[in-house]
Motif scaffolding. Structure first.
Motif, PDB file in Angstrom:
ATOM      1  N   GLY A  19      38.564  -9.804  26.315  1.00  0.00           N
ATOM      2  CA  GLY A  19      38.713  -9.656  27.752  1.00  0.00           C
ATOM      3  C   GLY A  19      39.158 -10.922  28.442  1.00  0.00           C
ATOM      4  N   SER A  20      39.733 -10.743  29.628  1.00  0.00           N
ATOM      5  CA  SER A  20      40.202 -11.860  30.448  1.00  0.00           C
ATOM      6  C   SER A  20      40.568 -11.295  31.817  1.00  0.00           C
ATOM      7  CB  SER A  20      41.417 -12.535  29.814  1.00  0.00           C
ATOM      8  OG  SER A  20      42.514 -11.643  29.779  1.00  0.00           O
ATOM      9  N   PHE A  21      41.121 -12.134  32.672  1.00  0.00           N
ATOM     10  CA  PHE A  21      41.585 -11.627  33.958  1.00  0.00           C
ATOM     11  C   PHE A  21      42.701 -10.604  33.792  1.00  0.00           C
ATOM     12  CE2 PHE A  21      39.926 -15.513  36.301  1.00  0.00           C
ATOM     13  CZ  PHE A  21      38.995 -14.794  37.037  1.00  0.00           C
ATOM     14  N   VAL A  22      43.556 -10.784  32.793  1.00  0.00           N
ATOM     15  CA  VAL A  22      44.758  -9.947  32.741  1.00  0.00           C
ATOM     16  C   VAL A  22      44.456  -8.494  32.387  1.00  0.00           C
ATOM     17  CG1 VAL A  22      46.204 -11.943  32.183  1.00  0.00           C
ATOM     18  CG2 VAL A  22      45.413 -10.443  30.326  1.00  0.00           C
ATOM     19  N   ASN A  23      43.270  -8.217  31.813  1.00  0.00           N
ATOM     20  CA  ASN A  23      42.883  -6.829  31.539  1.00  0.00           C
ATOM     21  C   ASN A  23      41.492  -6.521  32.105  1.00  0.00           C
ATOM     22  OD1 ASN A  23      41.354  -8.266  29.671  1.00  0.00           O
ATOM     23  ND2 ASN A  23      41.809  -6.926  27.946  1.00  0.00           N
ATOM     24  N   LEU A  24      41.164  -7.156  33.205  1.00  0.00           N
ATOM     25  CA  LEU A  24      39.820  -7.084  33.795  1.00  0.00           C
ATOM     26  C   LEU A  24      39.368  -5.642  34.035  1.00  0.00           C
ATOM     27  CD1 LEU A  24      37.392  -8.478  35.238  1.00  0.00           C
ATOM     28  CD2 LEU A  24      38.788  -8.513  37.300  1.00  0.00           C
ATOM     29  N   THR A  25      40.164  -4.871  34.743  1.00  0.00           N
ATOM     30  CA  THR A  25      39.749  -3.503  35.073  1.00  0.00           C
ATOM     31  C   THR A  25      39.604  -2.651  33.820  1.00  0.00           C
ATOM     32  OG1 THR A  25      40.782  -3.622  37.259  1.00  0.00           O
ATOM     33  CG2 THR A  25      40.392  -1.425  36.362  1.00  0.00           C
ATOM     34  N   LEU A  65      34.661 -17.652  35.318  1.00  0.00           N
ATOM     35  CA  LEU A  65      35.183 -16.887  36.456  1.00  0.00           C
ATOM     36  C   LEU A  65      35.483 -15.431  36.092  1.00  0.00           C
ATOM     37  CD1 LEU A  65      37.467 -19.537  38.186  1.00  0.00           C
ATOM     38  CD2 LEU A  65      35.298 -18.614  39.015  1.00  0.00           C
ATOM     39  N   PRO A  66      36.222 -15.131  35.013  1.00  0.00           N
ATOM     40  CA  PRO A  66      36.392 -13.715  34.687  1.00  0.00           C
ATOM     41  C   PRO A  66      35.088 -13.026  34.312  1.00  0.00           C
ATOM     42  CG  PRO A  66      37.431 -15.120  33.019  1.00  0.00           C
ATOM     43  CD  PRO A  66      37.069 -15.988  34.163  1.00  0.00           C
ATOM     44  N   ALA A  67      34.159 -13.759  33.698  1.00  0.00           N
ATOM     45  CA  ALA A  67      32.852 -13.164  33.420  1.00  0.00           C
ATOM     46  C   ALA A  67      32.167 -12.763  34.728  1.00  0.00           C
ATOM     47  CB  ALA A  67      31.981 -14.143  32.643  1.00  0.00           C
ATOM     48  N   GLY A  68      32.232 -13.635  35.728  1.00  0.00           N
ATOM     49  CA  GLY A  68      31.636 -13.316  37.022  1.00  0.00           C
ATOM     50  C   GLY A  68      32.281 -12.108  37.680  1.00  0.00           C
ATOM     51  N   ALA A  69      33.607 -12.010  37.584  1.00  0.00           N
ATOM     52  CA  ALA A  69      34.299 -10.860  38.163  1.00  0.00           C
ATOM     53  C   ALA A  69      33.881  -9.573  37.453  1.00  0.00           C
ATOM     54  CB  ALA A  69      35.808 -11.063  38.048  1.00  0.00           C
ATOM     55  N   MET A  70      33.733  -9.626  36.124  1.00  0.00           N
ATOM     56  CA  MET A  70      33.295  -8.448  35.383  1.00  0.00           C
ATOM     57  C   MET A  70      31.873  -8.059  35.760  1.00  0.00           C
ATOM     58  SD  MET A  70      34.818  -9.287  31.584  1.00  0.00           S
ATOM     59  CE  MET A  70      36.556  -9.720  31.368  1.00  0.00           C
ATOM     60  N   VAL A  71      30.989  -9.048  35.855  1.00  0.00           N
ATOM     61  CA  VAL A  71      29.596  -8.758  36.198  1.00  0.00           C
ATOM     62  C   VAL A  71      29.507  -8.121  37.573  1.00  0.00           C
ATOM     63  CG1 VAL A  71      27.353  -9.788  36.709  1.00  0.00           C
ATOM     64  CG2 VAL A  71      28.621 -10.537  34.706  1.00  0.00           C
ATOM     65  N   GLU A  72      30.222  -8.674  38.539  1.00  0.00           N
ATOM     66  CA  GLU A  72      30.174  -8.128  39.897  1.00  0.00           C
ATOM     67  C   GLU A  72      30.541  -6.647  39.905  1.00  0.00           C
ATOM     68  OE1 GLU A  72      31.567  -9.985  43.992  1.00  0.00           O
ATOM     69  OE2 GLU A  72      33.277  -9.110  42.920  1.00  0.00           O
ATOM     70  N   ARG A  73      31.597  -6.294  39.190  1.00  0.00           N
ATOM     71  CA  ARG A  73      32.020  -4.893  39.153  1.00  0.00           C
ATOM     72  C   ARG A  73      31.028  -4.028  38.388  1.00  0.00           C
ATOM     73  NH1 ARG A  73      38.570  -4.485  38.477  1.00  0.00           N
ATOM     74  NH2 ARG A  73      39.171  -6.176  39.890  1.00  0.00           N
ATOM     75  N   LEU A  74      30.510  -4.544  37.282  1.00  0.00           N
ATOM     76  CA  LEU A  74      29.607  -3.742  36.462  1.00  0.00           C
ATOM     77  C   LEU A  74      28.270  -3.493  37.161  1.00  0.00           C
ATOM     78  CD1 LEU A  74      30.428  -5.308  32.998  1.00  0.00           C
ATOM     79  CD2 LEU A  74      30.876  -2.946  33.704  1.00  0.00           C
ATOM     80  N   VAL A  75      27.787  -4.479  37.895  1.00  0.00           N
ATOM     81  CA  VAL A  75      26.552  -4.276  38.670  1.00  0.00           C
ATOM     82  C   VAL A  75      26.779  -3.205  39.741  1.00  0.00           C
ATOM     83  CG1 VAL A  75      24.986  -5.368  40.319  1.00  0.00           C
ATOM     84  CG2 VAL A  75      25.576  -6.551  38.195  1.00  0.00           C
TER      85      VAL A  75
END
Length: 259
Positions: A140-146, A176-186
């Motif tokens: 995973g990374s920003f480029v395939n975040l969703t 940073l991408p981990a934080g973006a993933m966590v925010e969405r998953l929560v």
């Protein structure tokens, strides 16, 4: 380290938990066993592997060392198969004798379509190999975040976001991408574990998301790439959902999930 005579904590269980590991050295393979691991090396191994597969590479084979990568190519050639491409970096630059470096921009359809790439980097490939006991390993990374979030949001198993870091250091470019993933998953109903690493990742993401390209450029990894003339790679790796495919590591090989 804590006092050796502390009694174990008794904490309530968390349903569909998310763990963030700020560096691969903070977690053991045994702690990842049975879970779903998302390996995040945003500058640049995760993005490069994703780009290679999106552009038609048959598979990416992670190797821990340069010698192991070269040995794998020799064995493949001896078996009469087309020689795989060698890709990766040491110190951020092309390894002597290799075909490709670790720039996602180099893995074009013209270079990689239909080919196997044996790939070694300073941190990212080691983290894949460290995840060998997990039930599932994604890249995973920003480029395939969703795409990553969609894949793991409803999985009943623990999800581990494994940040690779830069050498022995925690890297903002992975947090940073981990934080973006966590925010969405929560927001989708997954639970935070009691450790504060995920909360720190969310705080970093919220502080930097308004100017993500700048934050990536100012990270340890971003500064290092700028010093060797690869600032454009940093910009490419900051583009959210620009390569919306899902690499999965299984049986020693990374391929597109479902492929």
């Amino acid at each position: 380290m804590p006092a050796p005579d502390l009694t174990p904590l008794s904490l309530p269980p968390v349903e569909r938990p998310i763990h963030v590991h700020l560096h691969a050295r903070f977690v053991t393979p045994e702690e990842l066993a049975g879970g779903v691991v998302v390996v995040i090396d945003n500058l640049r191994a995760s993005v490069t592997m994703t780009a290679a597969l999106a552009n038609g590479a048959e598979a990416v084979v992670p190797a821990l060392t340069v010698e192991e990568a070269m040995s794998h190519r020799s064995r493949a050639s001896a078996n009469g198969k087309p020689a795989p491409l060698l890709g990766g970096e040491r110190g951020g630059v092309l390894i002597p004798g290799f075909d490709l470096d670790n720039s996602p921009r180099a893995y074009t359809p013209e270079r990689v379509a239909g080919r196997v790439v044996v790939f070694t980097t300073a941190n990212g490939t080691a983290a894949l190999l460290q995840s060998r006991l997990a039930a599932r390993v994604l890249v995973g990374s920003f480029v395939n975040l969703t795409r990553v979030v969609q894949e793991v949001q409803d999985d009943p198993r623990p999800v581990h976001l494994l940040c690779c870091g830069s050498r022995e250091d925690v890297g903002l470019d992975d947090v940073l991408p981990a934080g973006a993933m966590v925010e969405r998953l929560v927001a989708l109903g997954r639970g935070l574990v009691h450790d504060d690493s995920a909360r720190l990742a969310i705080l970093a993401w919220n502080a930097c998301s308004h100017d993500l390209e700048r934050a990536m450029a100012e990270s340890r990894g971003g500064r290092g790439l700028a010093r060797i003339g690869l600032a454009e790679d940093v910009r490419a790796c900051a583009r959210i959902d620009s390569v919306p495919v899902l690499p999965e590591y299984s049986g020693g090989v990374v391929r597109l999930a479902g492929g």
